[in-house]
Structure formats: structure tokens, C-alpha cells
Design a protein around this motif. Structure first.
Motif, PDB file in Angstrom:
ATOM      1  N   GLY A 317      53.779  76.856  99.595  1.00 18.25           N
ATOM      2  CA  GLY A 317      53.477  76.202  98.330  1.00 18.25           C
ATOM      3  C   GLY A 317      53.723  74.718  98.373  1.00 18.25           C
ATOM      4  O   GLY A 317      53.992  74.124  99.430  1.00 18.25           O
ATOM      5  N   ARG A 318      53.643  74.093  97.178  1.00 18.14           N
ATOM      6  CA  ARG A 318      53.824  72.652  97.064  1.00 18.14           C
ATOM      7  C   ARG A 318      54.866  72.359  95.990  1.00 18.14           C
ATOM      8  O   ARG A 318      54.976  73.076  94.999  1.00 18.14           O
ATOM      9  N   ALA A 319      55.574  71.270  96.201  1.00 18.04           N
ATOM     10  CA  ALA A 319      56.670  70.905  95.278  1.00 18.04           C
ATOM     11  C   ALA A 319      56.309  69.725  94.397  1.00 18.04           C
ATOM     12  O   ALA A 319      57.181  69.008  93.933  1.00 18.04           O
ATOM     13  N   ASP A 320      55.030  69.543  94.118  1.00 14.71           N
ATOM     14  CA  ASP A 320      54.619  68.351  93.376  1.00 14.71           C
ATOM     15  C   ASP A 320      55.230  68.302  91.984  1.00 14.71           C
ATOM     16  O   ASP A 320      55.624  67.233  91.496  1.00 14.71           O
ATOM     17  N   SER A 321      55.319  69.434  91.306  1.00 12.74           N
ATOM     18  CA  SER A 321      55.792  69.443  89.912  1.00 12.74           C
ATOM     19  C   SER A 321      57.283  69.716  89.789  1.00 12.74           C
ATOM     20  O   SER A 321      57.795  69.843  88.681  1.00 12.74           O
ATOM     21  N   LEU A 322      57.993  69.827  90.901  1.00 15.01           N
ATOM     22  CA  LEU A 322      59.430  70.104  90.842  1.00 15.01           C
ATOM     23  C   LEU A 322      60.182  68.833  90.455  1.00 15.01           C
ATOM     24  O   LEU A 322      59.976  67.779  91.048  1.00 15.01           O
ATOM     25  N   PRO A 323      61.062  68.885  89.437  1.00 12.67           N
ATOM     26  CA  PRO A 323      61.803  67.684  89.019  1.00 12.67           C
ATOM     27  C   PRO A 323      62.650  67.115  90.159  1.00 12.67           C
ATOM     28  O   PRO A 323      63.062  67.835  91.077  1.00 12.67           O
ATOM     29  N   GLN A 324      62.911  65.807  90.079  1.00 12.04           N
ATOM     30  CA  GLN A 324      63.656  65.124  91.124  1.00 12.04           C
ATOM     31  C   GLN A 324      65.046  65.717  91.290  1.00 12.04           C
ATOM     32  O   GLN A 324      65.556  65.851  92.409  1.00 12.04           O
ATOM     33  N   GLY A 325      65.701  66.083  90.175  1.00 13.29           N
ATOM     34  CA  GLY A 325      67.038  66.653  90.267  1.00 13.29           C
ATOM     35  C   GLY A 325      67.052  67.968  91.031  1.00 13.29           C
ATOM     36  O   GLY A 325      67.954  68.223  91.839  1.00 13.29           O
ATOM     37  N   GLN A 326      66.073  68.823  90.796  1.00 14.31           N
ATOM     38  CA  GLN A 326      65.998  70.081  91.525  1.00 14.31           C
ATOM     39  C   GLN A 326      65.673  69.844  92.999  1.00 14.31           C
ATOM     40  O   GLN A 326      66.171  70.554  93.871  1.00 14.31           O
ATOM     41  N   GLN A 327      64.836  68.869  93.281  1.00 16.82           N
ATOM     42  CA  GLN A 327      64.546  68.542  94.672  1.00 16.82           C
ATOM     43  C   GLN A 327      65.820  68.106  95.405  1.00 16.82           C
ATOM     44  O   GLN A 327      66.059  68.502  96.550  1.00 16.82           O
ATOM     45  N   LEU A 328      66.641  67.283  94.741  1.00 14.66           N
ATOM     46  CA  LEU A 328      67.894  66.863  95.356  1.00 14.66           C
ATOM     47  C   LEU A 328      68.812  68.052  95.596  1.00 14.66           C
ATOM     48  O   LEU A 328      69.479  68.143  96.631  1.00 14.66           O
ATOM     49  N   THR A 329      68.860  68.994  94.643  1.00 15.58           N
ATOM     50  CA  THR A 329      69.701  70.176  94.809  1.00 15.58           C
ATOM     51  C   THR A 329      69.259  70.997  96.015  1.00 15.58           C
ATOM     52  O   THR A 329      70.083  71.432  96.838  1.00 15.58           O
ATOM     53  N   VAL A 330      67.940  71.228  96.139  1.00 19.40           N
ATOM     54  CA  VAL A 330      67.428  71.980  97.285  1.00 19.40           C
ATOM     55  C   VAL A 330      67.770  71.260  98.591  1.00 19.40           C
ATOM     56  O   VAL A 330      68.221  71.873  99.572  1.00 19.40           O
ATOM     57  N   TYR A 331      67.581  69.956  98.601  1.00 22.40           N
ATOM     58  CA  TYR A 331      67.862  69.176  99.810  1.00 22.40           C
ATOM     59  C   TYR A 331      69.336  69.295 100.204  1.00 22.40           C
ATOM     60  O   TYR A 331      69.663  69.538 101.374  1.00 22.40           O
ATOM     61  N   ARG A 332      70.236  69.134  99.242  1.00 21.78           N
ATOM     62  CA  ARG A 332      71.659  69.175  99.558  1.00 21.78           C
ATOM     63  C   ARG A 332      72.103  70.570  99.983  1.00 21.78           C
ATOM     64  O   ARG A 332      72.983  70.711 100.853  1.00 21.78           O
ATOM     65  N   VAL A 333      71.545  71.611  99.389  1.00 19.74           N
ATOM     66  CA  VAL A 333      71.920  72.969  99.795  1.00 19.74           C
ATOM     67  C   VAL A 333      71.480  73.232 101.226  1.00 19.74           C
ATOM     68  O   VAL A 333      72.243  73.785 102.044  1.00 19.74           O
ATOM     69  N   VAL A 334      70.245  72.853 101.561  1.00 21.45           N
ATOM     70  CA  VAL A 334      69.779  73.019 102.939  1.00 21.45           C
ATOM     71  C   VAL A 334      70.639  72.192 103.897  1.00 21.45           C
ATOM     72  O   VAL A 334      71.031  72.649 104.977  1.00 21.45           O
ATOM     73  N   GLN A 335      70.959  70.964 103.492  1.00 24.14           N
ATOM     74  CA  GLN A 335      71.781  70.092 104.332  1.00 24.14           C
ATOM     75  C   GLN A 335      73.150  70.708 104.581  1.00 24.14           C
ATOM     76  O   GLN A 335      73.636  70.748 105.724  1.00 24.14           O
ATOM     77  N   GLU A 336      73.802  71.209 103.542  1.00 27.35           N
ATOM     78  CA  GLU A 336      75.133  71.789 103.690  1.00 27.35           C
ATOM     79  C   GLU A 336      75.083  73.065 104.514  1.00 27.35           C
ATOM     80  O   GLU A 336      75.973  73.321 105.347  1.00 27.35           O
ATOM     81  N   ALA A 337      74.056  73.888 104.290  1.00 25.67           N
ATOM     82  CA  ALA A 337      73.956  75.135 105.048  1.00 25.67           C
ATOM     83  C   ALA A 337      73.770  74.856 106.540  1.00 25.67           C
ATOM     84  O   ALA A 337      74.409  75.496 107.397  1.00 25.67           O
ATOM     85  N   LEU A 338      72.908  73.904 106.896  1.00 25.62           N
ATOM     86  CA  LEU A 338      72.704  73.569 108.304  1.00 25.62           C
ATOM     87  C   LEU A 338      73.952  72.923 108.897  1.00 25.62           C
ATOM     88  O   LEU A 338      74.283  73.147 110.071  1.00 25.62           O
ATOM     89  N   THR A 339      74.649  72.123 108.111  1.00 27.20           N
ATOM     90  CA  THR A 339      75.892  71.522 108.594  1.00 27.20           C
ATOM     91  C   THR A 339      76.919  72.593 108.931  1.00 27.20           C
ATOM     92  O   THR A 339      77.597  72.530 109.967  1.00 27.20           O
TER      93      THR A 339
END
Length: 432
Positions: A317-339
């Protein structure tokens, strides 16, 4: 605009009020008098009592009382005793007003029965005012009944005209003084209530400020944990790989060193932007940059791969309509999980990142096949992920994979906060 200062037992309270200059001057004088009385009440009581004692003494020495007295043949000692008996008790009018009134009424009965009719008896009105100001209303009723005794005795003993001409004016005077005391008391109670409400609002304001500061400290700590923890993990992985490759492939070691330098500079830049916001300077002096978004996930995953952890990434899918705050949350969760995978999964582990955008929200899954256990950072990373998820009413699951599969998994779902995108879904998968 000026300040009014209310003085109470626990200290002064200042309030700004707009008033006429004359009213302002009167208010200032009144407040100063009240402040002085609050600090030294005995001085004020002595002044008031002394004034009436002197006034009654002048009336006694000058013989002025004979001008209205029905009986002018009374001995001087009796007039002196009545004068002092109805004036000196004023000294305790505020601390024991009912006892003072009882004493005055006793001398007042003698005053009326003897025919002296000394005018000093009118100071009973001051005591009545203090009773209305300080004691319960039922006490005020008994005080009124008590004050009627000298009046009735004087009317019966020395009648002058009809009884209503002697009693009704006095009753009206008692009533007006009592109402005045009640009005002043109501005003003081109202003022105290306003002051107490203002204090409560100040306490609530300070509490809200402390809560906001604590929340901001938590947010900053979470951001610093995500930035420093991830980048240091990447640097550690690159350093270990570079050390291994140094003896066999100098070119790979040089690439690892370049990656370490690039990752370090990126981490320093992110920390500098975060710390610039904390300065006391104007906000425009801070370096501004957008928060990480889902478009930065590829670069994040590439950095992890360069540190030595193989990662398979899949996007639906595409994340065009996802709010910036939710995008940051997804990014940080992926970052922490990989860390956490880099820190605890062990050698030979691989990871998989699956991100799916649907009409009902976004779902993320980060899994690995390592042998490590739970994160050993005191739970700060997992706590940060849960706090970020809770901001958007999402769900987060983190724990070992179902037996017999080895490794760890993190699953995130955030409901969509805005209208779903009308763009056709696309699929992208990359494996390295």
C-alpha cells in the motif's frame, strides 16, 4: 490599575482592580488600617476604648449628662461607675463580645432604672456589630433580646410620650447595626472565597505546568533514546564488521569506517537539532528539520544492513494520507525493534520488516530469528514504543515468537486518523 492587598492570618494577597482615584485612595487607607490592626490588634482596641472612655469622662466631668437625664440628683460616684462600666468592657469586644454585652446590659439596666440615661450606653451598638460580624446568627438574636432589657426598664420607669416613641427608634437602630454587621461579614466571606479560589487556580496552574514539563522531558528522553540507541548500535555493528574485515579486505574496512563516520554525523545532527530546541534563545535560532517519516524507512533499513544485520523489508500500500505523527510513530517503532535485534539477537540472526497500509490503518511487524531474550535497557525502549502507540489509540505486542520458532517479534497497529487514501495500493519488497 492598582493593587489591593488582603491581609489574612496566612499572609497578604494582592489583587489588581480598576477604580476611581478617590476610591483608590480610600481603599489604600483602609487596607493599611486593616493591616496594622492585623499585626497589632491590642493597639487598635486600646485606641477605640480610650476614645470612648475619654468622651464619657468629659460628659461626666462637665455635667452634660444632666441635660437629658430624668433624674439629676444622682451621686457622682454612681455616674462614674456607670461611665466606666459601659465603656471599659469595649477592650474585649472582639474576643468575647457576648460577655462584654452582658456586662454592659447589666450597667445599662442600672443606668435606665436610676434615671441617669448616660449616652455612653450607645456603645452597645459597637458590641452588637461585632456579634453580627463574628458569631452565629442565633447568637445575634439572643443579643437583641438582651439589649431590650435596659430599653424596657427605662420606658417603664420614666415614660415619655407613647411607648412606641421610646422603643421603636431604638429597635430600628439595633436592626440597622445588625444588618450592617451581616453585610460586612458577607463581604469578607465572599472576598475570602475569591482569594481561596484564586489560590486554587494558581495551584492548578502550577500543577499543569509541572505535568507539561514532565511530559516534555519524557518526550525528549524518548527521542534521545531512539536517536542515540539506534545510531550507536549501527556504529557498533559497523565497527565489529570493520575489525573483522581489516585483515582480509581493507576495502571493506574502509567502507565500514566511512559508514561509521556518516552514521555518527547523522546522529550528531539529529541531537543538535533536538538540543537547539531546548535552548532559552528564540525558536527561530534553532536549526529546523522535518521529523523522520515513512519515506525514510528505506534509509533506516539500509543503515542497519550496512551494520551487518540482514533485513528483509516488505511494504504493502501507500502512506500518502497517513498523518505525520503516525508516520513518526511507525518509524520509531521499527527503529527501536531493529536496534534491539542488533543488540540482543546474536550472530547469524536475520530480521524482517513488514509494513501494510489499509483502509483501517497501518500495521507493522518486525521479527527476527535470533537467540537473544528481552531488551536489557530497563524497558525504556519498549516503554517508549507503548507510549507512542497509546498517543494514537493503537495496539503494540512485543515478545518471543510462538514456539518452536526462535527469535523476537514486535507487532504494531495504528488506526487511521483521517480519511482513507483513494490511491491504488502498490506492493514493494526488498531483500538483502
Amino acid at each position: 490599575m492598582y493593587e489591593i492587598q488582603y491581609v489574612y492570618e496566612d499572609g497578604p494577597v494582592t489583587q489588581d482592580v480598576d477604580q476611581h482615584p478617590l476610591t483608590r485612595h480610600v481603599q489604600r487607607l483602609t487596607q493599611r488600617a486593616r493591616a496594622f490592626d492585623g499585626r497589632r490588634p491590642l493597639v487598635w482596641d486600646l485606641l477605640v476604648t480610650g476614645f470612648f472612655v475619654v468622651a464619657a469622662g468629659i460628659d461626666y466631668v462637665g455635667g452634660g449628662w444632666r441635660n437629658i437625664a430624668p433624674n439629676t440628683d444622682l451621686p457622682g460616684w454612681l455616674i462614674a461607675v456607670l461611665t466606666l462600666g459601659m465603656s471599659l468592657p469595649l477592650l474585649s469586644r472582639r474576643t468575647r463580645p457576648m460577655a462584654v454585652l452582658a456586662v454592659m446590659v447589666g450597667f445599662g439596666v442600672v443606668n435606665s432604672a436610676s434615671g441617669a440615661m448616660l449616652q455612653i450606653a450607645l456603645v452597645q451598638l459597637i458590641v452588637l456589630f461585632n456579634i453580627a460580624l463574628r458569631l452565629p446568627l442565633k447568637t445575634l438574636g439572643w443579643a437583641g433580646v438582651l439589649m431590650m432589657a435596659p430599653l424596657v426598664v427605662g420606658t417603664v420607669r420614666y415614660p415619655r410620650g407613647s411607648w412606641d416613641q421610646q422603643i421603636v427608634p431604638q429597635v430600628w437602630a439595633y436592626t440597622l447595626v445588625a444588618l450592617l454587621g451581616i453585610a460586612v461579614r458577607s463581604r469578607q466571606d465572599h472576598t475570602r472565597a475569591l482569594v481561596e479560589r484564586a489560590r486554587q487556580l494558581e495551584v492548578e496552574r502550577d500543577q499543569q505546568a509541572r505535568l507539561a514539563a514532565a511530559a516534555e522531558r519524557t518526550r525528549i528522553a524518548r527521542e534521545m533514546h531512539d536517536i542515540i540507541g539506534h545510531n550507536l548500535s549501527v556504529i557498533t555493528g559497523l565497527a565489529d564488521g570493520g575489525k573483522y574485515a581489516a585483515s582480509k579486505s581493507p576495502e571493506r574496512a574502509a567502507q565500514a569506517l566511512d559508514a561509521i563516520g556518516s552514521t555518527s554525523r547523522q546522529a550528531l545532527a539529529e541531537l543538535r537539532r533536538l538540543l537547539d530546541v531546548l535552548r532559552d534563545e528564540a525558536p527561530e535560532t534553532a536549526e529546523l528539520a522535518p521529523q523522520p517519516a515513512l519515506t525514510d524507512l528505506d534509509r533506516l533499513i539500509d543503515g542497519v544492513r550496512s551494520a551487518g544485520l540482514p533485513v528483509r523489508s516488505t511494504f504493502h500500500g501507500r502512506a500518502d494520507s497517513l498523518p505525520q505523527g503516525q508516520q513518526l510513530t511507525v518509524y520509531r517503532v521499527v527503529q527501536e525493534a531493529l536496534t534491539n535485534t542488533m543488540k540482543h539477537a546474536g550472530a547469524g540472526a536475520t530480521a524482517a520488516v513488514d509494513v501494510s497500509y489499509a483502509a483501517d490503518g497501518v500495521s507493522v511487524s518486525v521479527t527476527d530469528n535470533g537467540q537473544g531474550g528481552a531488551p536489557s535497557d530497563g524497558g525504556r525502549g519498549l516503554t517508549g514504543m507503548r507510549e507512542r502507540t497509546a498517543l494514537y489509540a493503537g495496539t503494540l505486542e512485543a515478545g518471543p515468537r510462538p514456539h518452536p520458532e526462535p527469535g523476537w517479534q514486535v507487532r504494531l497497529h495504528l488506526p487511521r486518523a483521517s480519511a482513507p487514501s483513494t490511491a491504488l495500493p502498490t506492493s514493494k519488497e526488498s531483500v538483502q
